[in-house]
Design a protein around this motif. Structure first.
Motif, PDB file in Angstrom:
ATOM      1  N   LYS A  12      31.749 -60.412 -14.105  1.00  0.00           N
ATOM      2  CA  LYS A  12      30.320 -60.428 -13.801  1.00  0.00           C
ATOM      3  C   LYS A  12      29.936 -61.866 -13.453  1.00  0.00           C
ATOM      4  O   LYS A  12      30.639 -62.820 -13.826  1.00  0.00           O
ATOM      5  CB  LYS A  12      29.520 -59.917 -14.989  1.00  0.00           C
ATOM      6  CG  LYS A  12      29.714 -58.428 -15.213  1.00  0.00           C
ATOM      7  CD  LYS A  12      28.849 -57.915 -16.340  1.00  0.00           C
ATOM      8  CE  LYS A  12      29.015 -56.402 -16.474  1.00  0.00           C
ATOM      9  NZ  LYS A  12      28.242 -55.876 -17.599  1.00  0.00           N
ATOM     10  N   ASP A  13      28.841 -62.025 -12.738  1.00  0.00           N
ATOM     11  CA  ASP A  13      28.399 -63.358 -12.307  1.00  0.00           C
ATOM     12  C   ASP A  13      28.359 -64.339 -13.472  1.00  0.00           C
ATOM     13  O   ASP A  13      27.776 -64.049 -14.524  1.00  0.00           O
ATOM     14  CB  ASP A  13      27.014 -63.284 -11.665  1.00  0.00           C
ATOM     15  CG  ASP A  13      27.047 -62.703 -10.266  1.00  0.00           C
ATOM     16  OD1 ASP A  13      28.125 -62.696  -9.649  1.00  0.00           O
ATOM     17  OD2 ASP A  13      25.984 -62.261  -9.783  1.00  0.00           O
ATOM     18  N   LYS A  15      30.696 -65.251 -15.473  1.00  0.00           N
ATOM     19  CA  LYS A  15      31.478 -64.872 -16.654  1.00  0.00           C
ATOM     20  C   LYS A  15      32.986 -65.102 -16.504  1.00  0.00           C
ATOM     21  O   LYS A  15      33.753 -64.659 -17.348  1.00  0.00           O
ATOM     22  CB  LYS A  15      31.238 -63.392 -16.991  1.00  0.00           C
ATOM     23  CG  LYS A  15      29.803 -63.058 -17.338  1.00  0.00           C
ATOM     24  CD  LYS A  15      29.405 -63.698 -18.643  1.00  0.00           C
ATOM     25  CE  LYS A  15      28.003 -63.283 -19.044  1.00  0.00           C
ATOM     26  NZ  LYS A  15      27.600 -63.905 -20.300  1.00  0.00           N
ATOM     27  N   ASP A  79      32.426 -55.735 -21.356  1.00  0.00           N
ATOM     28  CA  ASP A  79      31.089 -56.204 -20.972  1.00  0.00           C
ATOM     29  C   ASP A  79      31.119 -57.404 -20.023  1.00  0.00           C
ATOM     30  O   ASP A  79      30.054 -57.915 -19.647  1.00  0.00           O
ATOM     31  CB  ASP A  79      30.293 -56.576 -22.217  1.00  0.00           C
ATOM     32  CG  ASP A  79      30.010 -55.366 -23.103  1.00  0.00           C
ATOM     33  OD1 ASP A  79      29.972 -54.230 -22.575  1.00  0.00           O
ATOM     34  OD2 ASP A  79      29.833 -55.563 -24.323  1.00  0.00           O
ATOM     35  N   GLU A  82      32.917 -56.252 -13.724  1.00  0.00           N
ATOM     36  CA  GLU A  82      32.082 -55.401 -12.876  1.00  0.00           C
ATOM     37  C   GLU A  82      32.535 -53.944 -12.874  1.00  0.00           C
ATOM     38  O   GLU A  82      31.730 -53.053 -12.638  1.00  0.00           O
ATOM     39  CB  GLU A  82      32.071 -55.932 -11.441  1.00  0.00           C
ATOM     40  CG  GLU A  82      31.324 -57.231 -11.277  1.00  0.00           C
ATOM     41  CD  GLU A  82      29.817 -57.087 -11.484  1.00  0.00           C
ATOM     42  OE1 GLU A  82      29.282 -55.963 -11.435  1.00  0.00           O
ATOM     43  OE2 GLU A  82      29.180 -58.128 -11.704  1.00  0.00           O
TER      44      GLU A  82
END
Length: 103
Positions: A12-13, A15, A79, A82
């Motif tokens: 994710k962005d 991360k 978590d 993506e």
């Protein structure tokens, strides 16, 4: 027969570093699995994290896919990614020198 695998994870962005760190516990666990010759992550220029794996046999790799060790890895990173990793199974084609021509 040896099997080589790449598994590409899309963090994710923002991360990427957190993802790499979260993978450590699972990687250490997988290193204890039968047939695991290589299980190492790499940071790619496109921001993904790529796992490069080498397994002694397809049977060992198949067992790995449902192992408790890989469940640890999946839980720790759920978590932070993506979606599912893009996994590619490959059979080495040795060429050149024995040390440099195959994983």
């Amino acid at each position: 027969m040896t099997v080589v695998v790449t598994a590409v994870f899309q963090p994710k962005d923002g991360k990427q570093k957190e993802l790499a760190e979260a993978m450590r516990r699972g990687i250490e666990a997988v290193h204890t699995e039968q047939g695991c010759e290589l299980y190492a992550i790499h940071e790619a220029e496109d921001g993904t994290i790529t796992m490069i794996e080498k397994w002694t046999s397809a049977e060992d790799l198949d067992t790995h896919g449902d192992s408790d060790q890989v469940k640890i890895l999946r839980a720790d990173i759920a978590d932070l990614i993506e979606g599912p990793a893009t996994v590619t199974r490959m059979t080495p084609i040795p060429a050149g020198t024995a040390q440099q021509g195959a994983l």
